[in-house]
Design an enzyme around this catalytic site. Structure first.
Site, short mmCIF file in Angstrom:
data_model
loop_
_atom_site.label_atom_id
_atom_site.label_comp_id
_atom_site.label_asym_id
_atom_site.label_seq_id
_atom_site.Cartn_x
_atom_site.Cartn_y
_atom_site.Cartn_z
N HIS A 266 0.83 -1.03 -0.04
CA HIS A 266 -0.15 0.02 0.05
C HIS A 266 0.92 1.25 -0.20
CE1 HIS A 266 -3.25 2.41 0.58
NE2 HIS A 266 -3.67 2.30 1.80
N HIS A 307 -2.31 -2.46 -9.69
CA HIS A 307 -3.12 -2.17 -8.67
C HIS A 307 -4.54 -2.77 -8.72
CE1 HIS A 307 -5.82 1.36 -7.04
NE2 HIS A 307 -4.61 1.95 -6.65
N ASP A 365 2.88 5.37 -6.72
CA ASP A 365 3.97 5.28 -6.30
C ASP A 365 5.31 5.12 -6.83
OD1 ASP A 365 2.08 3.50 -4.03
OD2 ASP A 365 2.97 5.21 -3.14
C1 SDX Z 1 -1.57 2.06 -3.49
O1 SDX Z 1 -6.18 0.82 -3.03
C2 SDX Z 1 -5.81 1.73 -3.48
O2 SDX Z 1 -6.33 2.74 -3.98
C3 SDX Z 1 -4.12 2.13 -2.92
C4 SDX Z 1 -3.62 3.22 -3.52
C5 SDX Z 1 -4.13 4.47 -2.69
O3 SDX Z 1 -4.05 5.48 -3.13
O4 SDX Z 1 -4.66 4.42 -1.50
O5 SDX Z 1 -3.71 3.60 -4.91
C6 SDX Z 1 -2.08 3.30 -3.09
O6 SDX Z 1 -1.21 1.36 -2.33
C7 SDX Z 1 -0.77 1.85 -4.70
C8 SDX Z 1 -0.38 0.39 -4.77
C9 SDX Z 1 1.11 0.24 -4.25
N1 SDX Z 1 1.80 -1.06 -4.09
C10 SDX Z 1 2.79 -1.47 -5.04
O7 SDX Z 1 3.19 -0.79 -5.98
C11 SDX Z 1 3.37 -2.83 -4.64
C12 SDX Z 1 3.22 -3.73 -5.89
N2 SDX Z 1 1.78 -3.96 -6.50
C13 SDX Z 1 1.29 -5.30 -6.05
O8 SDX Z 1 1.67 -5.90 -4.71
C14 SDX Z 1 -0.17 -5.43 -6.40
O9 SDX Z 1 -0.32 -4.89 -7.65
C15 SDX Z 1 -1.18 -4.53 -5.57
C16 SDX Z 1 -1.14 -4.76 -4.04
C17 SDX Z 1 -1.05 -3.13 -5.68
C18 SDX Z 1 -2.67 -5.04 -5.89
O10 SDX Z 1 -2.69 -6.47 -5.78
P1 SDX Z 1 -4.13 -7.39 -6.18
O11 SDX Z 1 -5.05 -6.43 -6.66
O12 SDX Z 1 -4.41 -8.07 -5.04
O13 SDX Z 1 -3.60 -7.95 -7.25
P2 SDX Z 1 -2.82 -9.57 -7.24
O14 SDX Z 1 -1.68 -9.32 -6.22
O15 SDX Z 1 -3.70 -10.61 -7.02
O16 SDX Z 1 -2.11 -9.53 -8.58
C19 SDX Z 1 -2.80 -9.88 -9.70
C20 SDX Z 1 -1.61 -10.83 -10.40
C21 SDX Z 1 -1.22 -11.75 -9.79
O17 SDX Z 1 -0.35 -12.76 -10.66
P3 SDX Z 1 -1.40 -14.24 -10.74
O18 SDX Z 1 -1.35 -14.66 -9.06
O19 SDX Z 1 -2.69 -13.66 -11.05
O20 SDX Z 1 -0.60 -15.18 -11.34
O21 SDX Z 1 -0.71 -9.76 -10.98
C22 SDX Z 1 0.49 -10.06 -10.22
C23 SDX Z 1 0.36 -11.07 -9.06
O22 SDX Z 1 1.52 -12.04 -9.04
N3 SDX Z 1 1.14 -8.93 -10.03
C24 SDX Z 1 2.38 -8.54 -10.14
C25 SDX Z 1 2.36 -7.23 -9.37
N4 SDX Z 1 1.27 -6.78 -8.98
C26 SDX Z 1 0.57 -8.05 -8.98
N5 SDX Z 1 3.37 -9.29 -10.63
C27 SDX Z 1 4.61 -8.64 -10.44
N6 SDX Z 1 4.70 -7.31 -10.02
C28 SDX Z 1 3.85 -6.51 -9.53
N7 SDX Z 1 3.83 -5.54 -9.18
#
Ligand code: SDX
Length: 429
Positions: A266, A307, A365
């Site tokens: 997050h 996201h 971010d």
């Molecule tokens: C913020 O919610 C909000 O609005 C948050 C925010 C706000 O203003 O409040 O926008 C701020 O928190 C932005 C997000 C910052 N976090 C990151 O940058 C961390 C990296 N991103 C991830 O951890 C992930 O993308 C999340 C946590 C942001 C979202 O996770 P989800 O929606 O639960 O998606 P997921 O983890 O289920 O991923 C879906 C797929 C997965 O692959 P499969 O299991 O389907 O095979 O996408 C892949 C994940 O492995 N994936 C990534 C990835 N993010 C998702 N693979 C590689 N690198 C990534 N960054």
């Protein structure tokens, strides 16, 4: 609310269950599943991927189009034409202020920026190398011990003064956590400065000489706060709502939001992005890290990408990318190596089948850390900056819930543990 309904047929139930369907002003319809409990069933939605937890009129996100509206105004227009405190007014009161309302709001915030002097003793209890988010969590939670005059949440005036105090004091407390970590004296806010200027003054000024805040950096700081102001029902805002639903005081609820924001998935991602770019260190190593991000057996994720809602560009990242160029040019930082790695990484990721298929785009971010680093803010303060900007969103959602009708949030579960069994004496185990 509409008179549409969903009819749910469930094996084992003689009759289908009719569930009301409600439509918002824009966005997906929602199915009201409250009637399932009477049938002895719950919905199951870990991570709340498909759950609307509340009704709200503050912010709307269209993840497919990459749209973000605050009370109907697009984020790119607010970033271009508005400023942080005007956006705070919009989020709290629902309309853009006229000139008099804007001046009064700014003035009220200005005269709440100082903190009670006793609070400085809280800082003394921390080690100098304490993470500033740990300090912020503790000190903001402690504010409720200082403001017994504004913790009656049923009183609109109490809620309003708590909002002013939190918006006004977060920059002061954030800067204090930085000054404490470097052993410099705390700086008092300067009422002659704007919100962004004042924060940089308190961060980098010293009692030895007058502050001279670069107006371009002050504007960039203000824009960063604005872009982080609110984002619908994200993890930290949902935490604030859940804490608030028990009747907890606003300072305790915001401290809960700060704690939730800290995680690297997050708000902690901006700090993680910088650490990742520094770990990559050389554009030649980007492919290695992209491969790791795609490897299911490797827990590494490309920080700043992906996201829960945006399956397109995060509109905030687009604005921040432009601000990056402006700030680095103003500072004469040509060819910043981290920015070069970030831009190359973005280009590679956006052309890679894995990221395209999973709709992983840069989020808010991804670029914010590069600007903050260029301004001179240490990486450990990045999530603190996010918390300062997001405070108004947390308070706006808390106030929207408390001023309306609400119930304590109490989710249920799918239980897969032991069925009932009798106690076994220790000599029989
Ligand atoms: C913020 O919610 C909000 O609005 C948050 C925010 C706000 O203003 O409040 O926008 C701020 O928190 C932005 C997000 C910052 N976090 C990151 O940058 C961390 C990296 N991103 C991830 O951890 C992930 O993308 C999340 C946590 C942001 C979202 O996770 P989800 O929606 O639960 O998606 P997921 O983890 O289920 O991923 C879906 C797929 C997965 O692959 P499969 O299991 O389907 O095979 O996408 C892949 C994940 O492995 N994936 C990534 C990835 N993010 C998702 N693979 C590689 N690198 C990534 N960054």
């Amino acid at each position: 609310m509409s008179d549409k309904k969903a009819s749910l047929s469930i094996d084992g139930l003689d009759e289908a269950i009719d569930l009301p369907v409600y439509s918002g002003s824009i966005g997906p319809d929602v199915v009201d599943v409250g009637g399932l409990t009477a049938k002895g069933m719950f919905t199951y939605d870990p991570g709340f991927v498909s759950t609307a937890a509340c009704e709200s009129q503050i912010t709307y996100i269209d993840g497919g189009k990459g749209t973000l509206l605050h009370r109907g105004y697009p984020i790119d227009q607010l970033a271009e034409h508005s400023d942080y405190l005007e956006t705070c007014y919009l989020l709290l009161y629902g309309e853009l202020p006229n000139a008099e309302q804007k001046a009064n709001f700014e003035n009220t915030v200005r005269y709440h920026t100082m903190v009670h002097d006793q609070l400085t003793y809280f800082f003394r209890g921390f080690r100098r190398d304490a993470h500033p988010m740990a300090i912020l969590c503790g000190v903001v939670g402690a504010l409720s011990a200082f403001y017994h005059d504004s913790t009656d949440i049923s009183d609109e005036k109490h809620r309003e003064v708590a909002a002013f105090r939190l918006i006004a004091k977060m920059p002061t407390l954030a800067a204090m956590s930085y000054k404490y970590s470097i052993g410099q004296p705390f700086m008092y806010p300067d009422n002659n400065l704007s919100y962004g200027e004042n924060f940089l003054h308190m961060m980098f000024g010293t009692p030895c000489e007058p502050s001279n805040v670069n107006p371009v950096l002050a504007k960039a700081m203000d824009r960063i706060f604005l872009l982080h102001a609110d984002h619908e029902q994200n993890a930290s805002t949902s935490t604030v709502r859940l804490a608030g639903s028990s009747g907890a005081n606003p300072f305790a609820c915001i401290a809960a939001g700060i704690a939730a924001l800290w995680g690297p998935s997050h708000g902690g991602a901006n700090e993680a992005v910088l650490n990742m770019l520094q770990e990559i260190g050389d554009p030649e190593r980007i492919d290695e890290f992209v491969a790791r991000a795609k490897d299911k057996d490797d827990p590494f994720r490309l920080m700043g990408f992906g996201h829960r809602v945006y399956k397109n560009f995060d509109p905030r990242a687009t604005v921040l990318k432009e601000s990056c160029d402006e700030v680095l040019a103003e500072l004469g930082i040509e060819n910043d190596p981290l920015l070069a790695i970030a831009k190359r990484l973005e280009q590679i990721a956006l052309e890679d089948e894995y990221f395209i298929e999973k709709k992983l785009y840069p989020n808010v971010d991804f670029y914010s850390g590069i600007i903050l680093k260029a301004i001179g803010i240490p990486t450990s303060m990045f999530t603190v900056i996010f918390a300062v900007g997001r405070t108004v969103g947390w308070i706006a959602h808390w106030n929207e819930m408390i001023s309306g009708s609400y119930r304590i949030g109490r989710p249920r579960q799918l239980y897969t543990g032991h069925t009932q069994r009798d106690y076994v004496p220790v000599d029989k185990r």
